[in-house]
Scaffold this active site. Structure first.
Site, PDB file in Angstrom:
ATOM      1  CB  CYS A   1     -18.525  38.941 -24.538  1.00 16.65           C
ATOM      2  SG  CYS A   1     -18.718  37.493 -25.614  1.00 16.65           S
ATOM      3  CB  VAL A   2     -13.442  36.026 -24.414  1.00 13.32           C
ATOM      4  CG1 VAL A   2     -12.730  34.865 -23.739  1.00 13.32           C
ATOM      5  CG2 VAL A   2     -13.865  35.633 -25.823  1.00 13.32           C
TER       6      VAL A   2
END
Length: 532
Positions: free
Chosen positions: A83-84
């Site tokens: 999800c970065v």
């Protein structure tokens, strides 16, 4: 019948754990990070390791025969792509999304290949991620869009797709996550007046070392365990004063952002656990020790905040690796709620009783008893950047900032007035001010103050050199760096100009600006011109 589950981007196994606790059988998991694979396998032991190191994109593109060998059939597929790229905490949500979207499509491609194949047994699939990803996911995908043949259409956003708040599923955290796929709605189990708070977590575990010889309660799964067997909790990692002071400022006086609790607010569910440990940032998770001292949370504390069972182990060589394993995970109690919704819809009549962990003697690194030295402040590098406003002086979103920049090796210092944030942000510099509203006495006060400050600072280079030095060194030598300069200006404003209320019109920018902001800008500009 027991439904089988395959977990993609499995991480430390939080998503799998919730389904495991709900009686589902985890038959396969994939991740690219060795500590995650090891953690998943040690907590979900089987004759053949469940988690495998693999690139999900490569798996999604395998030829049919090899694909089916690698990815077993299952009734449920779960996945949490990295999800970065989509996180709002990464460059304020403006990070490059290319790789994130590629991995997202890879996961959807796998789901589609399993769902639309002949004699498919896939009945449910779930994608979990940060809330910001919702903007990058379509309602549905054609096979062509996923790089596949056929005329099928994968519906991604069903009626229950949306943002879910973890605290309503008995997770002691305000973490929010976006869920989509094919699944029944998970049922919230607590209301606002029954939320599990950070204080509840601390009370259940006890402070580090305090219950080594007592039973410790698992607030998430209503069980208990001898304190000496609870891993990664009986140690203290203290945060250095120069770090927590910086964190306090970032939390309570961060430019245009709102105030955050310092230390953590114990009366509410904990904030979202991040993947990176820090003692000096706005996102730092800071707990009190005593006498104006503070510490990092233990790994067991953050794991409990994320709703992992008390006997879950994290296989990392250091606390920072373990912290990342926890921070990147799906909270098991929320995963459990998703699994229970499936179980109730069938119904499967799974065994929903708590399932304890068993571990063989191995190379597990237990942080219990570890001694951590307090971090020593180091001198900043030669071109260390500075950009901050006068402390605790924000008025109607206006603030006066001091900042440096470099022209080759030459440092330059400038002053700006900032207003608002985001799309509404405005910056004003080199303002031709008419300070006619100040009395002669007040102008003399400013001139005398600027003389004293400029003589102590001497030059741009000296201001930068003072900034580079440690807090102790600046205090011992009574040096004026940019932080000290801003603080001195704040003191002057309070002592001599506090009576100025309201706004003054600045013709050059056609704005009504708070008096104190204009005065502080004028003071700093006067000093900067004298040391230039």
């Amino acid at each position: 019948m027991v439904y089988k589950v395959v977990d993609f981007f499995c991480g430390a196994g939080g998503f799998s754990e919730g389904f495991h606790q709900a009686g589902f059988e985890i038959i396969k998991a994939f991740d690219i990070w060795d500590p995650a694979i090891k953690t998943h396998n040690k907590n979900h032991p089987s004759a053949v390791p469940i988690a495998t190191k693999a690139d999900v994109q490569e798996i999604s593109l395998l030829k049919d025969e090899e694909f089916e060998e690698v990815v077993p059939d299952s009734e449920v597929i779960i996945g949490s792509p990295p999800c970065v790229a989509f996180s709002n905490s990464n460059k304020s949500g403006k990070a490059d999304k290319t790789l994130g979207i590629t991995l997202l499509k890879s996961y959807l491609r796998i789901v589609a290949r399993k769902m639309f194949k002949k004699d498919s047994i896939l009945k449910y699939w779930i994608l979990e991620n940060v809330t910001n990803i919702e903007k990058y996911i379509q309602e549905e995908y054609t096979m062509e869009e996923l790089g596949l043949s056929g005329n099928d259409i994968l519906t991604v956003k069903n009626e229950y797709a949306g943002v879910y708040k973890m605290q309503y599923y008995s997770v002691p955290s305000t973490r929010k996550r976006y869920i989509c796929g094919e699944f029944p709605a998970p049922v919230p189990v607590v209301t606002d007046d029954r939320l599990v708070t950070l204080q509840n977590v601390i009370n259940s575990l006890g402070s580090p070392h305090s219950r080594e010889n007592q039973m410790i309660n698992d607030i998430n799964f209503n069980t208990e365990m001898p304190g000496n067997l609870v891993t990664d909790h009986h140690y203290i990692k203290e945060i250095a004063e120069f770090e927590w002071k910086k964190a306090e400022r970032q939390k309570q006086d961060k430019g245009y952002m709102g105030r955050m609790s310092f230390p953590e607010n114990m009366e509410k569910p904990a904030r979202t656990i991040m993947a990176t440990m820090s003692g000096s940032s706005r996102e730092s998770f800071i707990l009190p020790i005593e006498n104006n001292r503070y510490r990092y949370p233990t790994i067991r504390e953050v794991a409990t905040v994320m709703s992992f069972p008390i006997d879950y182990r994290f296989y990392g060589e250091s606390d920072s690796v373990k912290y990342k394993l926890v921070g990147n995970a799906v909270p098991p109690k929320f995963s459990y709620a998703l699994a229970k919704a499936i179980n109730d819809e069938i119904p499967l009549n799974n065994n929903l009783n708590f399932k304890k962990k068993t571990f063989k003697e191995d190379e597990f690194v237990n942080l219990n008893g570890k001694k951590y030295a307090i971090k020593i402040e180091k001198k900043k590098n030669k071109k260390a950047k500075f950009k901050y406003h006068i402390p605790y002086m924000k008025i109607n979103t206006y603030r006066t900032e001091l900042l440096n920049s470099f022209n080759g090796e030459q440092v330059e210092w400038t002053v700006e007035i900032h207003k608002s944030q985001g799309k509404n942000a405005e910056v004003f510099r080199e303002l031709p001010l008419k300070m006619s509203f100040l009395s002669d006495k007040e102008l003399t006060i400013i001139n005398n103050f600027s003389d004293v400050m400029s003589k102590r600072i001497v030059s741009f280079e000296n201001l930068q050199e003072s900034y580079r030095k440690t807090s102790t060194e600046k205090l011992e030598k009574r040096l004026i760096g940019p932080d000290e300069l801003l603080s001195e200006v704040k003191r002057l404003i309070i002592s001599k100009f506090e009576h100025y209320k309201g706004d003054v019109n600045i013709d050059s920018i056609q704005k009504e600006v708070p008096y104190k902001i204009v005065i502080s800008y004028y003071i700093l500009e006067t000093i900067i011109k004298k040391i230039d």
